[in-house]
Design an enzyme around this catalytic site. Structure first.
Site, PDB file in Angstrom:
ATOM      1  CG  HIS A 238      37.194  -1.546  -1.385  1.00 14.88           C
ATOM      2  ND1 HIS A 238      37.660  -0.321  -0.976  1.00 14.88           N
ATOM      3  CD2 HIS A 238      36.032  -1.299  -2.032  1.00 14.88           C
ATOM      4  CE1 HIS A 238      36.814   0.620  -1.368  1.00 14.88           C
ATOM      5  NE2 HIS A 238      35.814   0.061  -2.017  1.00 14.88           N
ATOM      6  CD  GLU A 239      34.110  -3.869  -4.153  1.00  9.92           C
ATOM      7  OE1 GLU A 239      32.913  -3.656  -3.844  1.00  9.92           O
ATOM      8  OE2 GLU A 239      34.852  -2.982  -4.626  1.00  9.92           O
TER       9      GLU A 239
END
Ligand code: ZN
Length: 473
Positions: A238-239
């Site tokens: 995600h990041e």
């Protein structure tokens, strides 16, 4: 300073840092509302058709922000920021002690103050529409009401049918996964994603997030739970998606106000694309399981890619938005959207929030939280003044599905992932989304990347087809 605060700074550094940030904010406001700057921007915009695309967009966005700041008196803004300081501290305490009463007056105050500022910034508009538009350019209730209604009508029955099916086994994702090994795996995964370690660093934080300083200085964070293996992996994906977006912005936009991602929703489309559309795909299970087995042979040695794929896609209603599966995630956003609308309008007040929260939870998810800590106190957003922000999470998911549908016409998406060749996917995104920074509005970006206007049906179709197959409906 924020990255430092979240990762390394000692806790008592907070008051001094808050003073420094307030002084910088005041200085920024002075520069942004300078009469000469505004006159220059107006002169430029009177000649808009003579300007190149970049200069015109820079002038438009800067004037928009300057006018907003000009209309809100400095002391009203300072007052608001002071309130947010105490409100977020009260939220933290209330959540820890599971005592909504500690947060209630601040929650009321934040909504009243946000409404006041929104009316000052745009007296002619509905205050919630102003807040939505500040978080995602072009967004309004007129757009989001039917958007959420459509999602709800498709997803609630689907979730009901899935609830009757047997749940896949996900027990092997839990056990003991030492921190050092998880961090070494994280770095290997970042390499697989093509994240350039000379331009992007990884830290650890309680709530993972990513900070963008420039296109050559991106700071990601993750959080390692030693009792499970997948949370950190999905955090990195995600990041990493957020990081790749900023790393892919065109060099010509470096130092320009356009040198960041287009919007919160567009940013979330990229993070969720890597987390879910890639990370929860069948091809990714084939790719990543052998890598995980090298780090954790005992726990995962006997697991097949098919079992892994089913386990990371286990769908069932849960209390926490941040841990929700792909299918139920947007229902969590809808609960917050409905409450924000009612709170800003004054239809309900802060004291009604726990009751309304639980009722909506029951209606959409079929479950009710036992405590406010795991219910209406779970998110930091309202205490920090982020109102009108939650919908960008749902929009991001829907943007991502539309982008994917179009990308699949040009790339063998699944084949590339199972072969461990993510680069062509990232290059495609860079070419169609990342490189533009804020040069285009979110709506224009979707149109130019997919050849048509934003259409949430892609998202509904993606979820319906994926989960019908997974659960053999
Ligand atoms: Zn995100």
């Amino acid at each position: 300073m924020n990255f430092d605060a979240m990762t390394a700074a000692p806790v008592n550094s907070a008051p001094r840092r808050a003073e420094t940030l307030a002084a910088l904010k005041a200085e920024e406001r002075k520069l942004m509302t300078d009469r000469e700057l505004i006159r220059a921007l107006e002169t430029l915009l009177q000649h808009a058709d003579e300007l190149d695309e970049k200069t015109r967009r820079e002038a438009e966005l800067t004037r928009r922000e300057a006018l907003r700041l000009e209309r809100i008196p400095a002391d009203a803004l300072a007052e608001h920021n002071r309130l947010l300081g105490v409100a977020s501290a009260a939220w933290r305490e209330a959540k820890k002690r599971d005592d909504f009463g500690l947060f209630r007056p601040y929650l009321q105050g934040v909504f009243e103050s946000s409404r006041r500022l929104a009316l000052l910034a745009r007296p002619e508009s509905d205050p919630y529409d102003t807040l939505l538009d500040e978080n995602e350019e072009g967004m309004s209730r007129a757009f989001l009401d039917p958007f959420f209604r459509g999602l709800r009508e498709a997803l609630v029955p689907l979730i009901g049918r899935i609830a009757k099916r047997p749940k896949p086994d996900a027990s092997f994702l839990h056990g003991h996964f030492p921190r050092e090994k998880q961090l070494a795996f994280s770095r290997e995964l970042m390499g697989l994603m093509g994240i350039d370690g000379r331009r992007c660093a990884l830290g650890e934080a309680e709530h993972p997030y990513t900070t963008f300083i420039s296109r050559n200085d991106v700071r990601m964070t993750t959080h390692v739970y030693e009792d499970r293996v997948h949370a950190n992996m999905f955090s990195i994906l995600h990041e990493g998606g957020h990081a790749l977006y900023e790393l892919g912005i065109s060099e010509e936009l470096e130092g320009s106000p356009l040198g960041h991602g287009a919007s919160a929703g567009m940013h979330e489309s990229q993070s969720r694309l890597y987390e879910n559309l890639i990370g929860r795909s069948r091809g990714f299970a084939e790719l990543i399981l052998p890598v995980l087995k090298r780090y954790f042979p005992e726990a995962l040695g006997g697991v097949s890619p098919a079992e892994f794929f089913l386990a990371v896609n286990r769908a069932e209603p849960s209390m926490k938005r941040t841990e929700a599966d792909e299918l139920t995630y947007c229902l969590h956003v809808m609960i917050r959207y409905e409450l924000e609308k009612a709170l800003i309008r004054g239809d309900i007040s802060a004291e009604d929030v726990p009751r309304r929260w639980n009722a909506l939870c029951g209606e959409y998810l079929g479950i009710v939280p036992e405590t406010d800590s795991e219910g209406c106190l779970q998110d930091m957003h309202w205490g920090s003044g982020l109102i009108g922000y939650f919908p960008t999470y749902a929009l991001g998911n829907a943007y991502g599905a539309q982008i994917l549908a179009h990308m699949k016409k040009e790339l063998d998406f699944d084949g590339l992932i199972s072969a461990g060749n993510i680069e062509p996917i990232t290059l495609w995104l860079r070419e169609h989304i990342h490189k533009y920074g804020m040069l285009k509005t979110p709506a224009d970006l979707i149109r130019s990347a997919s050849g048509e206007d934003f259409d949430p049906r892609y998202y509904v179709d993606y979820l319906t087809s994926k989960f019908s197959k997974l659960y053999r409906l």
